[in-house]
Design a protein around this motif. Structure first.
Motif, PDB file in Angstrom:
ATOM      1  N   LEU A   1       0.846  11.633   3.048  1.00 54.41           N
ATOM      2  CA  LEU A   1      -0.584  11.336   3.191  1.00 54.41           C
ATOM      3  C   LEU A   1      -1.125  10.704   1.909  1.00 54.41           C
ATOM      4  CD1 LEU A   1      -3.205  11.448   4.778  1.00 54.41           C
ATOM      5  CD2 LEU A   1      -3.504  13.817   4.028  1.00 54.41           C
ATOM      6  N   GLN A   2      -0.719  11.248   0.773  1.00 56.25           N
ATOM      7  CA  GLN A   2      -1.145  10.719  -0.526  1.00 56.25           C
ATOM      8  C   GLN A   2      -0.657   9.271  -0.693  1.00 56.25           C
ATOM      9  OE1 GLN A   2       0.514  13.064  -3.680  1.00 56.25           O
ATOM     10  NE2 GLN A   2      -0.355  11.827  -5.309  1.00 56.25           N
ATOM     11  N   THR A   3       0.603   9.030  -0.342  1.00 58.21           N
ATOM     12  CA  THR A   3       1.182   7.685  -0.471  1.00 58.21           C
ATOM     13  C   THR A   3       0.516   6.719   0.502  1.00 58.21           C
ATOM     14  OG1 THR A   3       3.291   8.702  -1.105  1.00 58.21           O
ATOM     15  CG2 THR A   3       3.351   6.382  -0.439  1.00 58.21           C
ATOM     16  N   TYR A   4       0.317   7.171   1.738  1.00 59.31           N
ATOM     17  CA  TYR A   4      -0.321   6.336   2.759  1.00 59.31           C
ATOM     18  C   TYR A   4      -1.717   5.900   2.312  1.00 59.31           C
ATOM     19  CZ  TYR A   4      -3.056   5.287   6.931  1.00 59.31           C
ATOM     20  OH  TYR A   4      -3.915   4.695   7.834  1.00 59.31           O
ATOM     21  N   THR A   5      -2.504   6.852   1.802  1.00 56.45           N
ATOM     22  CA  THR A   5      -3.872   6.557   1.389  1.00 56.45           C
ATOM     23  C   THR A   5      -3.887   5.467   0.321  1.00 56.45           C
ATOM     24  OG1 THR A   5      -4.505   8.841   1.876  1.00 56.45           O
ATOM     25  CG2 THR A   5      -6.002   7.583   0.497  1.00 56.45           C
ATOM     26  N   ALA A   6      -2.980   5.578  -0.648  1.00 55.04           N
ATOM     27  CA  ALA A   6      -2.926   4.587  -1.737  1.00 55.04           C
ATOM     28  C   ALA A   6      -2.419   3.233  -1.239  1.00 55.04           C
ATOM     29  CB  ALA A   6      -2.029   5.110  -2.857  1.00 55.04           C
ATOM     30  N   LEU A   7      -1.332   3.235  -0.463  1.00 54.15           N
ATOM     31  CA  LEU A   7      -0.755   1.971   0.014  1.00 54.15           C
ATOM     32  C   LEU A   7      -1.699   1.263   0.984  1.00 54.15           C
ATOM     33  CD1 LEU A   7       2.983   2.984   0.637  1.00 54.15           C
ATOM     34  CD2 LEU A   7       2.066   1.686  -1.296  1.00 54.15           C
ATOM     35  N   ASN A   8      -2.291   2.023   1.874  1.00 51.67           N
ATOM     36  CA  ASN A   8      -3.158   1.423   2.894  1.00 51.67           C
ATOM     37  C   ASN A   8      -4.382   0.764   2.260  1.00 51.67           C
ATOM     38  OD1 ASN A   8      -3.148   1.047   5.769  1.00 51.67           O
ATOM     39  ND2 ASN A   8      -4.948   2.342   5.887  1.00 51.67           N
ATOM     40  N   SER A   9      -4.910   1.383   1.186  1.00 46.66           N
ATOM     41  CA  SER A   9      -6.071   0.798   0.504  1.00 46.66           C
ATOM     42  C   SER A   9      -5.686  -0.523  -0.171  1.00 46.66           C
ATOM     43  CB  SER A   9      -6.640   1.774  -0.521  1.00 46.66           C
ATOM     44  OG  SER A   9      -5.720   1.992  -1.574  1.00 46.66           O
ATOM     45  N   MET A  10      -4.422  -0.665  -0.558  1.00 42.04           N
ATOM     46  CA  MET A  10      -3.965  -1.915  -1.169  1.00 42.04           C
ATOM     47  C   MET A  10      -3.892  -3.041  -0.127  1.00 42.04           C
ATOM     48  SD  MET A  10      -1.011  -0.421  -3.738  1.00 42.04           S
ATOM     49  CE  MET A  10      -0.600  -1.993  -4.502  1.00 42.04           C
ATOM     50  N   PHE A  11      -3.618  -2.670   1.122  1.00 44.58           N
ATOM     51  CA  PHE A  11      -3.543  -3.673   2.197  1.00 44.58           C
ATOM     52  C   PHE A  11      -4.929  -4.095   2.704  1.00 44.58           C
ATOM     53  CE2 PHE A  11       0.898  -2.151   2.962  1.00 44.58           C
ATOM     54  CZ  PHE A  11       1.520  -3.383   2.883  1.00 44.58           C
ATOM     55  N   ALA A  12      -5.936  -3.266   2.429  1.00 45.29           N
ATOM     56  CA  ALA A  12      -7.268  -3.498   2.998  1.00 45.29           C
ATOM     57  C   ALA A  12      -7.821  -4.899   2.731  1.00 45.29           C
ATOM     58  CB  ALA A  12      -8.240  -2.427   2.505  1.00 45.29           C
ATOM     59  N   PRO A  13      -7.690  -5.469   1.511  1.00 47.53           N
ATOM     60  CA  PRO A  13      -8.234  -6.817   1.274  1.00 47.53           C
ATOM     61  C   PRO A  13      -7.587  -7.895   2.148  1.00 47.53           C
ATOM     62  CG  PRO A  13      -7.754  -5.716  -0.811  1.00 47.53           C
ATOM     63  CD  PRO A  13      -7.170  -4.866   0.266  1.00 47.53           C
ATOM     64  N   LEU A  14      -6.404  -7.617   2.666  1.00 46.43           N
ATOM     65  CA  LEU A  14      -5.722  -8.582   3.541  1.00 46.43           C
ATOM     66  C   LEU A  14      -6.023  -8.312   5.017  1.00 46.43           C
ATOM     67  CD1 LEU A  14      -2.216  -8.574   1.779  1.00 46.43           C
ATOM     68  CD2 LEU A  14      -4.049 -10.260   1.498  1.00 46.43           C
ATOM     69  N   ASN A  15      -6.891  -7.324   5.270  1.00 40.44           N
ATOM     70  CA  ASN A  15      -7.201  -6.907   6.649  1.00 40.44           C
ATOM     71  C   ASN A  15      -5.953  -6.438   7.396  1.00 40.44           C
ATOM     72  OD1 ASN A  15     -10.031  -7.321   6.646  1.00 40.44           O
ATOM     73  ND2 ASN A  15      -9.681  -9.531   6.811  1.00 40.44           N
ATOM     74  N   LEU A  16      -5.079  -5.778   6.670  1.00 41.33           N
ATOM     75  CA  LEU A  16      -3.872  -5.220   7.273  1.00 41.33           C
ATOM     76  C   LEU A  16      -3.919  -3.695   7.185  1.00 41.33           C
ATOM     77  CD1 LEU A  16      -1.156  -7.613   5.794  1.00 41.33           C
ATOM     78  CD2 LEU A  16      -2.004  -7.592   8.150  1.00 41.33           C
ATOM     79  N   LYS A  17      -3.224  -3.047   8.134  1.00 42.38           N
ATOM     80  CA  LYS A  17      -3.149  -1.581   8.147  1.00 42.38           C
ATOM     81  C   LYS A  17      -1.714  -1.146   8.384  1.00 42.38           C
ATOM     82  CE  LYS A  17      -7.788  -0.574   9.953  1.00 42.38           C
ATOM     83  NZ  LYS A  17      -8.528  -0.012  11.094  1.00 42.38           N
ATOM     84  N   ILE A  18      -1.385   0.014   7.825  1.00 47.58           N
ATOM     85  CA  ILE A  18      -0.065   0.608   8.072  1.00 47.58           C
ATOM     86  C   ILE A  18      -0.101   1.330   9.407  1.00 47.58           C
ATOM     87  CG2 ILE A  18       1.618   2.305   7.267  1.00 47.58           C
ATOM     88  CD1 ILE A  18       0.567   1.771   4.398  1.00 47.58           C
TER      89      ILE A  18
END
Length: 206
Positions: free
Chosen positions: A129-146
């Motif tokens: 969950l901790q890793t997902y939260t950090a990685l997913n926020s990095m994808f946000a500017p590209l309008n992508l989601k895990i």
């Protein structure tokens, strides 16, 4: 006398509970289920109602995170509850809440939630969950989601994004590696996503 007074107070027909007020999110908690739990408790009347026992019974409902029970003179019981907020599917039937705790909903067959899927060794869900939260926020500017996050053999991360792209990251440096992907994504990959099966960033020249 005091004994006669107590007998009168203890008689449920003397001070019955006539109103039940239920407040909370009923999306996944059935009001009828709550009423089934509450009714045997209010049968004892206003003064003999076991609020703590009722609270414990309601907390057995998998979706409920917290519950408050109050009595209002002369005949009202107020039950308010907060539901768990699921953030991912995990395991065959499980959901993961915001605190990283797994719960098994009793209505799992009818749940249609737009949530990512986590796959990990037992006991690693909070780390995921901790890793997902950090990685997913990095994808946000590209309008992508895990859509899928998997910790494979405790060795590396496998991600599937909502545009179909698969990404491999090392366990030790996933954030640094992902920054490299994000830097080149718009110029190099975005227009070719349908032609790219996966991006492997576990190596220096990934």
């Amino acid at each position: 006398s005091f004994i006669l007074l107590w007998q009168k107070l203890a008689n449920p027909s003397c001070f019955p509970v006539k109103n039940i007020k239920i407040s909370g999110d009923l999306t996944y908690v059935k009001q009828s289920h709550l009423q089934q739990i509450i009714l045997p408790f209010i049968a004892k009347g206003f003064f003999r109602l076991d609020s703590q026992g009722l609270k414990e019974q309601i907390l057995h409902i998998p979706w409920i995170a917290n519950v408050s029970i109050k009595r209002f003179w002369p005949d009202t019981l107020a039950v308010s509850f907060i539901t768990k907020k699921p953030v991912a599917f995990i395991g065959q039937y499980g959901l993961l809440d915001e605190q990283g705790n797994i719960f098994i909903p009793d209505n799992r067959g009818s749940i249609t939630l737009d949530l990512p899927i986590f796959e990990s060794p037992v006991g690693q869900q909070k780390y995921l969950l901790q890793t997902y939260t950090a990685l997913n926020s990095m994808f946000a500017p590209l309008n992508l989601k895990i859509k899928l996050l998997k910790l494979v053999d405790q060795q590396y991360w496998y991600l599937k994004l909502n545009n179909g792209l698969s990404v491999y990251l090392s366990r030790s440096q996933p954030y640094i590696q992902l920054e490299r992907l994000i830097d080149v994504y718009s110029d190099v990959i975005a227009s070719k996503v349908s032609m790219v099966d996966y991006v492997d960033l576990r190596y220096v020249h990934g």
